[in-house]
Design a protein around this motif. Sequence first.
Motif: not given
Length: 474
Positions: A260, A264, A267, A271, A325, A410, A413-414
């Motif tokens: 993360l 990040n 993301f 995202n 995520s 994502d 991160i998931a």
Amino acid sequence: MAPRLTLISPDFTRLWFGQAVSSIGDMVFSTTLMLWVATVLAKDESWAPAAVSGVLVAGGTAVLVVGPIAGVFVDRWDKRRTMLGTEVLRGGLVALLAVISFLPADALPAGVWLTLVYGTVLLLHAAARFFAPARFTIIADLVTGDADRARAAGITQATSQTALIVGPPLAAPLFFTLGVQWAMLFNALSYLVSYVAIASVRAAPAAEAPVDGSGPPKASGHRSGVLREFVAGLRFFGRSKFLVALLVFAVIGQFGVGALNTLNIFFTTENLGMSAKLFGYVGMAIGVGGIVGALCAGRVVQWIGARRTTWVSLLVSGALLVAYSRQTGFVGGIVLLVLFTVPLTVLNTAMAPLLLSAASAEYRGRVVAVFQPMTQLAAMVAAALSGWLAGTVLRDFDGSVAGIRFGPIDTIIAVAGLCILLSGFYARGALPATEAEDGGPAGGPVGEKAADEKAAPPASAVRTPAPPRRGSTE
């Protein structure tokens, strides 16, 4: 009745005050170095990003190289004098660099300037490897009982998060209006304040060494070799199933948070559709969540116990990271990031009384010295691995499961959230749930008993000094 402004005890309050001032000074200093390298020393150079990353590499190298052996000396030395000596050394190093920085930037080649910066950072972090376990041990002597130790850890966590929020905004104006020298001198002054605060602390005498041969010799008139004591510390650690279990789930969880930390920024911009100019709000959200978690942690530990708090916090934070995520909007992402940080900080706090109970006084420095390098290494590997996956193997990844689409960032991160969940399930099985197993008499440390029973099923618990968390520090 203690004064209203006293935190747990007068000595702990003075120790906390020194840490608070020093933490803000450290944040100002580290932010200033980044700005100085990026905007002055490496300005308009193609290698500027690498030059900035060198500051982080220098700090991480000190943790990995000096950290393991520092614990041996901390266990030998007087803890209060060790802290005072490191503050003198760190303050002197920063002051020396500040004096040199009064020279014009073109007075020395860029390579020389960067060598001075990296060398200073390396030595500062090396000194911190002695300071941190010494401070940890003194807190163990000053504060007894799981509830108060959790409160102490919560206050420490909240202070660090507050410094994270206050320090960088303070650094930029100092740097751009007064110059790099004054920001450095501010940090040097913070070490002086910390020195005075530590000097005023009268730590309780450390517990005596065990008499069953498990501890270092205490009356033989001589010390065994450094290597032998280091190996003895590793054996103490390895024979404690509980310490090993805590290290395992800390490392697994660190892989999740390390990913993360690395991704990040991508993301939030890709995202969540957030402008890069708003990325500062991400750090603020994490800081707010950290403060809330730190302030709540003491009551949570008192309510459900330190061990149960540990694995529950891992499960909750892992689930929240998976949910994070899947976010596609700025508001939802920021809210979930705050919520994710709260149980993670509670975890950091809950583990404090566990470590203090598990490690007897003569081994505390070496126990801390095992955790810090291992979790630092896990964070570095996680950062490298996640960056490599996002940039190569999963760069063009585009899949869907049950109508839910997954992209490269994502997805990683998931998976990071699943790693934290995995560590939570592992902790659930490794940590006994009953508070009766947390130690001896209420309010009393059980480290000495734990040392005698280190080969038996765990009867006490441990806090990792660097559990899964965002970034680190000392």
